[in-house]
Design a protein around this motif. Structure first.
Motif, PDB file in Angstrom:
ATOM      1  N   ARG A  27       3.313   1.367   3.109  1.00  0.00           N
ATOM      2  CA  ARG A  27       4.188   2.504   2.805  1.00  0.00           C
ATOM      3  C   ARG A  27       3.406   3.821   2.794  1.00  0.00           C
ATOM      4  NH1 ARG A  27       7.853   0.055  -2.199  1.00  0.00           N
ATOM      5  NH2 ARG A  27       8.573  -1.831  -1.088  1.00  0.00           N
ATOM      6  N   LEU A  28       2.246   3.823   3.428  1.00  0.00           N
ATOM      7  CA  LEU A  28       1.513   5.066   3.641  1.00  0.00           C
ATOM      8  C   LEU A  28       2.079   5.782   4.859  1.00  0.00           C
ATOM      9  CD1 LEU A  28      -2.115   3.642   3.235  1.00  0.00           C
ATOM     10  CD2 LEU A  28      -0.753   4.784   1.472  1.00  0.00           C
TER      11      LEU A  28
ATOM     12  N   THR B 158      -3.891  12.057 -11.273  1.00  0.00           N
ATOM     13  CA  THR B 158      -4.466  12.215  -9.942  1.00  0.00           C
ATOM     14  C   THR B 158      -3.582  11.518  -8.923  1.00  0.00           C
ATOM     15  OG1 THR B 158      -6.709  12.255 -10.864  1.00  0.00           O
ATOM     16  CG2 THR B 158      -6.509  11.752  -8.520  1.00  0.00           C
ATOM     17  N   ASP B 159      -3.308  12.191  -7.803  1.00  0.00           N
ATOM     18  CA  ASP B 159      -2.598  11.551  -6.699  1.00  0.00           C
ATOM     19  C   ASP B 159      -3.541  10.569  -6.019  1.00  0.00           C
ATOM     20  OD1 ASP B 159      -0.060  12.869  -6.865  1.00  0.00           O
ATOM     21  OD2 ASP B 159      -0.990  14.674  -6.042  1.00  0.00           O
ATOM     22  N   VAL B 160      -3.119   9.302  -5.937  1.00  0.00           N
ATOM     23  CA  VAL B 160      -3.963   8.253  -5.380  1.00  0.00           C
ATOM     24  C   VAL B 160      -3.145   7.417  -4.402  1.00  0.00           C
ATOM     25  CG1 VAL B 160      -5.511   8.083  -7.375  1.00  0.00           C
ATOM     26  CG2 VAL B 160      -3.388   6.752  -7.349  1.00  0.00           C
ATOM     27  N   TRP B 161      -3.842   6.552  -3.665  1.00  0.00           N
ATOM     28  CA  TRP B 161      -3.196   5.531  -2.844  1.00  0.00           C
ATOM     29  C   TRP B 161      -3.509   4.187  -3.503  1.00  0.00           C
ATOM     30  CZ3 TRP B 161      -5.016   7.556   2.611  1.00  0.00           C
ATOM     31  CH2 TRP B 161      -4.388   8.782   2.861  1.00  0.00           C
ATOM     32  N   THR B 162      -2.502   3.332  -3.611  1.00  0.00           N
ATOM     33  CA  THR B 162      -2.638   2.140  -4.446  1.00  0.00           C
ATOM     34  C   THR B 162      -2.159   0.892  -3.722  1.00  0.00           C
ATOM     35  OG1 THR B 162      -0.395   2.260  -5.385  1.00  0.00           O
ATOM     36  CG2 THR B 162      -2.110   3.557  -6.485  1.00  0.00           C
ATOM     37  N   TYR B 163      -2.608  -0.242  -4.233  1.00  0.00           N
ATOM     38  CA  TYR B 163      -1.992  -1.533  -3.941  1.00  0.00           C
ATOM     39  C   TYR B 163      -1.123  -1.910  -5.133  1.00  0.00           C
ATOM     40  CZ  TYR B 163      -5.344  -2.181  -0.092  1.00  0.00           C
ATOM     41  OH  TYR B 163      -6.082  -2.053   1.062  1.00  0.00           O
ATOM     42  N   ASN B 164       0.154  -2.091  -4.887  1.00  0.00           N
ATOM     43  CA  ASN B 164       1.119  -2.482  -5.926  1.00  0.00           C
ATOM     44  C   ASN B 164       1.148  -1.502  -7.093  1.00  0.00           C
ATOM     45  OD1 ASN B 164       1.786  -4.629  -4.326  1.00  0.00           O
ATOM     46  ND2 ASN B 164       0.766  -6.178  -5.574  1.00  0.00           N
TER      47      ASN B 164
ATOM     48  N   ALA C 256       0.861  -1.185   0.000  1.00  0.00           N
ATOM     49  CA  ALA C 256       0.000   0.000   0.000  1.00  0.00           C
ATOM     50  C   ALA C 256       0.894   1.231   0.000  1.00  0.00           C
ATOM     51  CB  ALA C 256      -0.899   0.003   1.229  1.00  0.00           C
ATOM     52  N   ALA C 257       0.768   2.070  -1.050  1.00  0.00           N
ATOM     53  CA  ALA C 257       1.667   3.211  -1.191  1.00  0.00           C
ATOM     54  C   ALA C 257       1.033   4.270  -2.079  1.00  0.00           C
ATOM     55  CB  ALA C 257       3.002   2.761  -1.793  1.00  0.00           C
TER      56      ALA C 257
END
Length: 449
Positions: A62-63, A33-39, A18-19
């Protein structure tokens, strides 16, 4: 027709990070767009497991805030359920957590955070999880559509102010941009004559969908990962609340070279085109349609004994009273401590924490019938952890087509009866999956001892 080949990884083959990242939802000329992702992707990597085989999934955070992962719809051990404080310590920034479980059921599931879940899911943390049948299903292609909606500002960024109290008391944070597998979809490509298994996941925070496939007659073969009697949707509309999944058998009988709209018309006056089925111009891949229906093998769900079951009522309360689905008016029922929703007069806010007292306690192995009563003016997709519910009736009428669901969509004033065997020990959450509603009180705990 040849069965679709299995593609699952080895049982310990998954590492999920998670990053933060950046994503482009629309055309190349539109801003990222700034996002939070898996992989690194939105949605995250599709996790494919095998029914009955032990899986090991390492989640690295990694958040800059704590997180967890909830494996939505999987009947797994309580310690692997991903509720911070209640079932596990939260995963701190820079740390990892190992989830290990053996999925008993084949089907379509998904994974998402259960910590600061309104913002973390709203910024992109979601992914599909497919548990494959031991015997492959005979289709030409097996496709997944993860549908999400986003509230974007003019610059393409995700609008702030998660947890607006007035929104939370109504229909929740409904976005202004809808994506299929992380992009605004102009069209999805198909070949005339093929049969597709289409798995649809509603990963939205609050958006309810009613999907119509123009020129086609999809058959529903599973709900929330659990096979049902194959049937066409009522009035041709596939109703999906947040967190719900549906598996469709879609026979592509349209004309080569043509396009057919897929419409979402749930909200009055706000119909839009989700995507199009775009047929290749080549001739059909077979001379005649496939006659044999797609019937999925049933999962090993314990059948509740209705004659000896204990019965309980859970009443949904609160919110902005009066008005219509997207309307307002009336007063707000005060719950205290920032809550605007309650179940049986009690509110639990947030994502879960240590020391949550259960509303109901069941002896392990007991059959239970829950009567869910929606006394509010709003829709609620009610999700149970660790179990699946056999939906018996809605507003006094028996439910057809053998429906097992972990997320039951309730319209205003609905009364739903659902049964299950309380065979999975632990403290399990039951909550609304409109995330604003969960975070502001519509949550409780059921204990299986």
């Amino acid at each position: 027709m040849a069965p679709f080949p299995a593609r699952s990884a080895s049982s310990d083959g998954y590492r999920i990070v998670a990053a933060p990242a950046r994503a482009r939802f629309a055309r190349p000329d539109r801003p990222e767009t700034d996002v939070w992702t898996y992989n690194g992707t939105v949605p995250g990597s599709v996790v494919r497991l095998r029914q009955g085989e032990r899986a090991r999934l390492v989640v690295e955070n990694r958040l800059d805030q704590e997180t967890t992962v909830h494996w939505h719809g999987i009947r797994l051990p309580n310690a692997m359920d991903g509720v911070p404080g209640l079932t596990q310590p939260p995963i701190e920034p820079g740390k990892s957590f190992v989830y290990e479980f053996t999925p008993p059921d084949a089907g379509t599931f998904w994974y998402h955070p259960h910590a600061n879940s309104l913002e973390q899911l709203g910024r992109g943390l979601a992914g599909a999880m497919i548990v494959e049948e031991s015997e492959p299903v005979a289709v030409d292609r097996d496709l997944v559509w993860v549908i999400s909606d986003w509230r974007l500002n003019d610059g393409g960024g995700i609008a702030p102010r998660f947890g607006n109290r007035m929104e939370a008391a109504m229909s929740g944070r409904v976005g202004n941009t809808v994506t299929v597998n992380g992009r605004v979809s102009e069209a999805e490509s198909f070949l005339a004559g093929e049969r597709v298994r289409l798995r649809i996941v509603n990963a939205s925070l609050a958006r309810i969908m009613a999907l119509r496939f123009e020129g086609h007659r999809p058959t529903i073969v599973a709900l929330d990962g659990q096979p049902c009697d194959p049937h066409e949707p009522e009035n041709g509309r596939i109703l999906l609340g947040p967190a719900m999944r549906v598996d469709l058998a879609l026979d592509l009988g349209g004309e080569p070279g043509r396009r057919y709209d897929v419409i979402d018309d749930f909200y009055d006056g706000l119909s839009y085109r989700l995507t199009q089925l775009a047929y290749d111009a080549r001739r059909p891949i077979r001379d005649h349609s496939v006659d044999a229906p797609v019937a999925l093998p049933r999962n090993p769900l314990p059948e509740p004994d209705l004659a000896s079951s204990e019965r309980h009522t859970l009443t949904l309360q609160g919110g902005m009273m009066g008005g219509g689905m997207m309307g307002g008016g009336g007063g707000m029922m005060g719950m205290g401590h920032g809550a605007v929703w309650a179940i049986n007069g009690q509110s639990m806010n947030g994502d879960g924490h240590a020391g949550m007292e259960p509303a109901l306690v069941f002896e392990r192995g007991r059959s239970v019938v829950l009567e869910l009563r929606n006394e509010t003016a709003w829709w609620h997709p009610m999700h149970i952890h660790g179990h699946s519910l056999k939906v018996l009736s809605r507003n006094g009428r028996a439910v057809p087509h053998r429906q097992w669901q972990d997320t039951v969509l309730m319209a205003p004033k609905d009364v739903v009866e659902a049964a299950f065997v309380a065979d999975n020990p632990g403290d399990w959450m039951l909550h609304c999956h409109v995330m604003d509603h969960q975070m502001s009180g519509m949550m409780t705990v059921l204990r299986v001892a």
